[in-house]
Design a protein around this motif. Structure first.
Motif, short mmCIF file in Angstrom:
data_model
loop_
_atom_site.label_atom_id
_atom_site.label_comp_id
_atom_site.label_asym_id
_atom_site.label_seq_id
_atom_site.Cartn_x
_atom_site.Cartn_y
_atom_site.Cartn_z
N LEU A 61 0.82 -1.21 0.00
CA LEU A 61 0.00 0.00 0.00
C LEU A 61 0.86 1.26 0.00
O LEU A 61 0.53 2.24 -0.66
CB LEU A 61 -0.97 -0.01 1.18
CG LEU A 61 -2.02 -1.11 1.13
CD1 LEU A 61 -2.91 -1.06 2.37
CD2 LEU A 61 -2.85 -1.02 -0.14
N ARG A 62 1.96 1.21 0.72
CA ARG A 62 2.87 2.37 0.73
C ARG A 62 3.51 2.54 -0.64
O ARG A 62 3.64 3.65 -1.15
CB ARG A 62 3.95 2.17 1.81
CG ARG A 62 4.89 3.36 1.94
CD ARG A 62 5.80 3.22 3.15
NE ARG A 62 6.47 1.94 3.26
CZ ARG A 62 7.66 1.67 2.71
NH1 ARG A 62 8.30 2.58 2.02
NH2 ARG A 62 8.22 0.48 2.87
N HIS A 63 3.90 1.44 -1.29
CA HIS A 63 4.51 1.52 -2.61
C HIS A 63 3.53 2.04 -3.66
O HIS A 63 3.93 2.71 -4.62
CB HIS A 63 5.01 0.14 -3.06
CG HIS A 63 6.08 -0.43 -2.20
ND1 HIS A 63 7.11 0.30 -1.65
CD2 HIS A 63 6.29 -1.70 -1.79
CE1 HIS A 63 7.89 -0.47 -0.95
NE2 HIS A 63 7.42 -1.71 -1.01
N LEU A 64 2.26 1.71 -3.50
CA LEU A 64 1.24 2.08 -4.49
C LEU A 64 0.61 3.44 -4.23
O LEU A 64 -0.09 3.96 -5.11
CB LEU A 64 0.15 1.03 -4.53
CG LEU A 64 0.57 -0.36 -4.95
CD1 LEU A 64 -0.59 -1.33 -4.81
CD2 LEU A 64 1.09 -0.36 -6.38
N ALA A 65 0.82 4.02 -3.08
CA ALA A 65 0.16 5.27 -2.71
C ALA A 65 0.29 6.36 -3.78
O ALA A 65 -0.70 7.02 -4.10
CB ALA A 65 0.68 5.77 -1.36
N PRO A 66 1.46 6.57 -4.38
CA PRO A 66 1.55 7.63 -5.40
C PRO A 66 0.65 7.37 -6.62
O PRO A 66 0.24 8.30 -7.29
CB PRO A 66 3.02 7.61 -5.81
CG PRO A 66 3.74 7.01 -4.65
CD PRO A 66 2.78 6.01 -4.08
N LEU A 67 0.33 6.12 -6.89
CA LEU A 67 -0.52 5.80 -8.04
C LEU A 67 -1.98 6.10 -7.77
O LEU A 67 -2.76 6.35 -8.69
CB LEU A 67 -0.38 4.33 -8.42
CG LEU A 67 1.01 3.82 -8.75
CD1 LEU A 67 0.94 2.36 -9.17
CD2 LEU A 67 1.65 4.66 -9.84
N ARG A 68 -2.37 6.09 -6.52
CA ARG A 68 -3.77 6.30 -6.16
C ARG A 68 -4.13 7.78 -6.08
O ARG A 68 -5.29 8.13 -6.20
CB ARG A 68 -4.06 5.64 -4.82
CG ARG A 68 -3.94 4.13 -4.87
CD ARG A 68 -4.17 3.53 -3.49
NE ARG A 68 -3.96 2.11 -3.47
CZ ARG A 68 -4.92 1.21 -3.58
NH1 ARG A 68 -6.16 1.60 -3.73
NH2 ARG A 68 -4.64 -0.07 -3.54
N ARG A 69 -3.19 8.65 -5.93
CA ARG A 69 -3.47 10.07 -5.74
C ARG A 69 -4.04 10.78 -6.97
O ARG A 69 -5.00 11.51 -6.83
CB ARG A 69 -2.21 10.80 -5.28
CG ARG A 69 -1.88 10.48 -3.87
CD ARG A 69 -0.72 11.34 -3.37
NE ARG A 69 -0.12 10.67 -2.22
CZ ARG A 69 1.14 10.35 -2.12
NH1 ARG A 69 1.98 10.64 -3.09
NH2 ARG A 69 1.59 9.75 -1.05
N PRO A 70 -3.50 10.59 -8.15
CA PRO A 70 -3.96 11.39 -9.28
C PRO A 70 -5.41 11.17 -9.68
O PRO A 70 -6.04 12.06 -10.23
CB PRO A 70 -3.04 10.97 -10.43
CG PRO A 70 -1.83 10.43 -9.76
CD PRO A 70 -2.33 9.80 -8.50
N GLY A 71 -5.97 9.99 -9.45
CA GLY A 71 -7.36 9.75 -9.76
C GLY A 71 -7.63 9.16 -11.13
O GLY A 71 -8.75 8.83 -11.42
N HIS A 72 -6.63 9.04 -11.99
CA HIS A 72 -6.89 8.46 -13.30
C HIS A 72 -6.42 7.01 -13.40
O HIS A 72 -6.49 6.40 -14.45
CB HIS A 72 -6.32 9.31 -14.43
CG HIS A 72 -4.84 9.49 -14.38
ND1 HIS A 72 -4.23 10.35 -13.52
CD2 HIS A 72 -3.87 8.90 -15.10
CE1 HIS A 72 -2.92 10.30 -13.70
NE2 HIS A 72 -2.68 9.42 -14.65
N LEU A 73 -5.98 6.44 -12.28
CA LEU A 73 -5.62 5.03 -12.22
C LEU A 73 -6.45 4.36 -11.13
O LEU A 73 -6.57 4.87 -10.02
CB LEU A 73 -4.13 4.84 -11.88
CG LEU A 73 -3.13 5.28 -12.92
CD1 LEU A 73 -1.71 5.15 -12.37
CD2 LEU A 73 -3.26 4.48 -14.19
#
Length: 107
Positions: A17-29
């Motif tokens: 979850l920590r590794h993926l956190a940056p991917l969840r922020r923008p909203g288009h993934l």
């Protein structure tokens, strides 16, 4: 998230979850996580796969991975050490992404 791309992430660590956190922020993934110890069927709506890979994964089931890699673009992710990146290419991934993941690299 209408119009979001779905990524299937097959993980093995608690830090996913920590590794993926940056991917969840923008909203288009849209990120869907699945443990590698469970079924490894890629969801029909997945536009790509991320597979967590580490230095002790040299005994991977290559037939399983070939099924995962056959239908959608896929990359491995994990520690950025050179041996892991070399293993990634040896088992069939085109790219190995270092953690933490960044949206620009995944796109």
């Amino acid at each position: 998230m209408p119009g979001a791309l779905t990524l299937a992430v097959f993980h093995r660590s608690r830090d996913v979850l920590r590794h993926l956190a940056p991917l969840r922020r923008p909203g288009h993934l849209r990120v869907k996580c699945y443990p590698q110890s469970g079924p490894t069927k890629v969801p029909a709506d997945a536009m790509g796969v991320l597979w967590e890979l580490g230095p002790d994964d040299d005994a991977l089931d290559r037939r399983l991975l070939s099924r995962v890699l056959a239908n959608v673009p896929a990359a491995s992710f994990g520690p950025g050490a050179r041996p892991v990146a070399d293993l990634s290419r040896a088992v069939g991934f085109r790219h190995h992404l270092s953690v933490p993941l960044r949206v620009a690299e995944v796109e």
